[in-house]
Design a protein around this motif. Structure first.
Motif, PDB file in Angstrom:
ATOM      1  N   GLU A   1      30.541  71.009  39.820  1.00 18.87           N
ATOM      2  CA  GLU A   1      30.452  69.637  39.301  1.00 18.87           C
ATOM      3  C   GLU A   1      28.996  69.210  39.120  1.00 18.87           C
ATOM      4  OE1 GLU A   1      33.069  67.049  41.325  1.00 18.87           O
ATOM      5  OE2 GLU A   1      32.444  65.304  40.160  1.00 18.87           O
ATOM      6  N   THR A   2      28.157  69.589  40.073  1.00 17.35           N
ATOM      7  CA  THR A   2      26.727  69.259  39.970  1.00 17.35           C
ATOM      8  C   THR A   2      25.915  70.486  40.399  1.00 17.35           C
ATOM      9  OG1 THR A   2      26.642  68.545  42.264  1.00 17.35           O
ATOM     10  CG2 THR A   2      27.077  66.826  40.614  1.00 17.35           C
TER      11      THR A   2
ATOM     12  N   SER B   1      22.025  75.525  34.454  1.00 19.38           N
ATOM     13  CA  SER B   1      22.607  74.194  34.227  1.00 19.38           C
ATOM     14  C   SER B   1      21.926  73.513  33.048  1.00 19.38           C
ATOM     15  CB  SER B   1      22.406  73.312  35.463  1.00 19.38           C
ATOM     16  OG  SER B   1      22.799  74.005  36.619  1.00 19.38           O
TER      17      SER B   1
ATOM     18  N   PRO C   1      20.374  66.893  31.647  1.00 15.32           N
ATOM     19  CA  PRO C   1      21.122  65.662  31.334  1.00 15.32           C
ATOM     20  C   PRO C   1      20.713  65.132  29.957  1.00 15.32           C
ATOM     21  CG  PRO C   1      19.998  65.495  33.471  1.00 15.32           C
ATOM     22  CD  PRO C   1      19.493  66.731  32.810  1.00 15.32           C
TER      23      PRO C   1
ATOM     24  N   PRO D   1      25.241  62.581  30.758  1.00 12.94           N
ATOM     25  CA  PRO D   1      24.254  62.174  31.769  1.00 12.94           C
ATOM     26  C   PRO D   1      24.382  62.958  33.079  1.00 12.94           C
ATOM     27  CG  PRO D   1      25.890  60.434  31.400  1.00 12.94           C
ATOM     28  CD  PRO D   1      26.172  61.500  30.404  1.00 12.94           C
ATOM     29  N   ASN D   2      25.585  63.457  33.369  1.00  9.76           N
ATOM     30  CA  ASN D   2      25.783  64.218  34.616  1.00  9.76           C
ATOM     31  C   ASN D   2      26.319  65.613  34.306  1.00  9.76           C
ATOM     32  OD1 ASN D   2      25.149  61.982  36.383  1.00  9.76           O
ATOM     33  ND2 ASN D   2      27.078  61.099  35.633  1.00  9.76           N
TER      34      ASN D   2
END
Ligand code: FAD
Length: 571
Positions: free
Chosen positions: A400-401, A431, A434, A439-440
């Protein structure tokens, strides 16, 4: 009786757009059988081109573009249903379809002059590889961290680090005066070529920790154990990680950022490409097939809207301007030469073509798939046997992050695969940045599976279909093992409960690559075969492919350099 030279393209109506219909299998890699029946019968009447390029990887495409600039009619014959070869960008699985990832080559760096030029020419954006924070070093079943910007860069501070530094200095010293492109001219060429790199490691390094790090250096670059490569080949690989004004160094080859005398010189892993590295192949193809350079300066020069759309387009034959063409899904099976006329006839699954000049832009191990008549010289054939491919796959794991950033980590890992940490031994953060739309963004780690660990996985099963749809036992097992690797390195934050998606791209099972990242030099091959055969033209046959490059052989940079060089040799 001598054979008359066939008609030129305009006389045979080549400008007429010829289309061979057929469904494309999405962006998945073609799995055409080598021995199976051809998908369509080859045209019975041969067509003539000034030059034919075998292989639509970066090297073949760079060669084709250069031949076009010479005013020649050119055909590229490509075995797969796509261009790019070992450069393959695909849409992420599941909810991340909008994100492109690279299943093959992905990094470029400042010392790779041709790739940096191409990125600028085609407006392909290099994004710095994330390198802020600490890297993980996993050894003896224990993870430790070290500063990625520290004095040794990508080399962890371990017991043997000073010994490693001395060994690296020895390689650096060799590299400075190394005859890049002609390693057989090294004063101790025979000596180093007879020695495998593992023997060199044992001879020059005493500490086990430092030996392991040097082994990792080799396996992370070539996806084989150091005992499989010639020490001379390894030194050449390092020296070639530069350009005409500056020979390479271990740091330039393996670091994200390398420094020389206090100055930043960049490194082989410096940037990833926004939108994926395969854009280089599409852009080269676009420029080859169209009058692309006439676009005014100042506008984006790489315009995806006019690219042939390989995913949706059902045509496999692209013929844009008179005399320029690409044929996909068209593996070349035979190259015959008429000794009287000097004309080559190439037999592929879809076309039979005639030409006076052939550029073979394939890895040596893959050239073996083609039958040459008359047979190639013995030395050339034996060279093909002595440059096998490494064993490699890339896994992409989606979270997720990028949780590792919160822990002050770069996401980069090197591992000795001790304990049950296998199969992933090298990791980078892929990754996306953003943006206003996203944004995430998710966290994406890419893990390399190479050498012995990859061979063990290859031996697990032959369930290729099951792997491709993501549901088979093989795929599930690999997924579990890869996630387990990440848990060993990053802890439970990387565990299965947190994994949103997973993708795997194997290379060893692809008959048109047979592994990766490159063909390696086994002991004796350089001094026994390279000078006479590696890139020496053979009466109308020219040799491209990254393995034949001087600088950055084994990389995209080497592929482009080799393609341009081979095309210039045809003049
Ligand atoms: C997992 C992986 C990671 C890598 N990472 C990097 C990286 O980060 N940076 C980097 O610079 N390099 C990297 N590389 C290496 C890089 O991909 C290669 O050096 C480069 O793409 C080679 O280009 P090429 O044109 O010489 O060969 P290829 O890309 O292999 O092209 C050969 C082409 O010929 C076709 N072909 C094969 N047989 C036939 C036939 N009989 N008839 C017609 N066509 C045929 C193939 O389908 C292929 O398209 C990586 C490679 C792999 C596999």
């Amino acid at each position: 009786m001598s054979k008359p030279k066939p008609d030129k393209p305009e006389q045979t109506g080549l400008s007429r757009r010829a289309i061979i219909k057929g469904a494309l299998a999405g962006s998945a890699v073609a799995a055409t059988s080598l021995t199976g029946p051809a998908l369509a019968g080859p045209e019975s009447v041969a067509r003539y081109f000034d030059a034919v390029v075998v292989g639509g990887g970066l090297s073949g495409l760079a060669a084709a573009l250069e031949l076009k600039r010479q005013g020649k009619s050119v055909l590229v014959l490509e075995a797969r249903n796509r261009v790019g070869g070992r450069v393959f960008s695909f849409n992420s699985p599941g909810q991340f379809q909008h994100l492109t990832v690279d299943g093959g080559a992905e990094f470029i760096g400042d010392p790779q002059l041709r790739m940096m030029e191409l990125a600028q020419r085609y407006s392909i954006t290099p994004v710095p590889t994330f390198n802020q924070g600490r890297n993980i070093y996993y050894r003896r079943a224990k993870a430790t961290t070290f500063n990625a910007q520290g004095p040794f860069g990508a080399v962890p501070i371990d017991y043997g680090v000073f010994q490693l530094a001395i060994a690296q200095e020895a390689i650096r010293a060799e590299s400075k005066r190394f005859p890049v492109g002609k390693p057989w001219l090294h004063p101790k060429a025979e000596y180093y070529d007879q020695m495998n790199f593992e023997r060199w490691i044992i001879k020059h390094i005493v500490s086990n920790a430092a030996r392991n790090l040097m082994r990792l250096f080799c396996s992370s670059l070539l996806s084989v154990h150091p005992s499989e490569v010639s020490a001379l080949f390894m030194f050449h690989y390092v020296a070639a990680a530069g350009h005409e004004d500056l020979n390479g160094s271990p740091e330039a080859l393996s670091n994200v950022e390398a420094r020389l005398n206090g100055a930043d010189i960049g490194g082989g892993q410096q940037y990833i490409l926004e939108g994926g590295a395969q854009q280089f192949a599409w852009a080269l193809l676009q420029e080859f097939l169209t009058d692309y350079t006439s676009k005014p300066l100042g506008q984006p020069r790489y315009d995806t809207s006019v690219l042939p759309d390989f995913d949706r387009n059902s045509e496999r034959y692209f013929e844009y301007q008179s005399g320029l063409a690409l044929q996909l899904e068209s593996p070349v099976r035979k190259i015959n030469k008429d000794q009287d006329s000097g004309i080559f006839t190439l037999q592929s699954d879809r076309l039979r073509v005639e030409t006076q000049q052939v550029i073979v832009a394939l890895p040596p191990a893959v050239i073996k798939n083609i039958e040459f008549n008359p047979a190639l010289p013995a030395g050339r054939m034996q060279l093909h046997d002595r440059m096998p491919m490494g064993s490699i796959a890339k896994a992409m794991i989606y979270y997720e992050t990028p949780f590792w950033k919160e822990q002050g980590l770069t996401g980069q890992v090197i591992s000795d695969l001790s304990g049950d940490s296998g199969p992933i031994d090298v990791i980078y953060d892929n990754s996306p940045q953003p943006t206003a739309d996203m944004p995430n963004p998710p966290g994406i780690l890419i893990g390399f599976i190479s050498g012995k660990a990859m061979r063990e996985l290859d031996n697990l099963t032959n369930q290729v279909d099951a792997e491709q749809d993501g549901s088979g036992d093989f795929y599930q097992q690999v997924r579990e093992r890869c996630i387990n690797s990440l848990v060993q390195y990053f802890g439970e934050d990387a565990g299965a409960d947190h994994v949103l998606d997973f993708a795997l791209n194997r290379w060893d099972d692809e008959i048109w690559s047979r592994g990766g990242p490159t063909g390696i030099g086994t002991p004796g091959v350089i001094t026994g075969f390279w000078e006479q055969h590696l890139r020496e033209p053979l009466n109308g046959l020219y040799w491209a492919g990254t393995e034949t490059a001087d600088y950055w052989a084994g990389y995209m940079e080497g592929a482009v350099r080799a393609g341009i060089r081979a095309a210039r040799e045809t003049l």
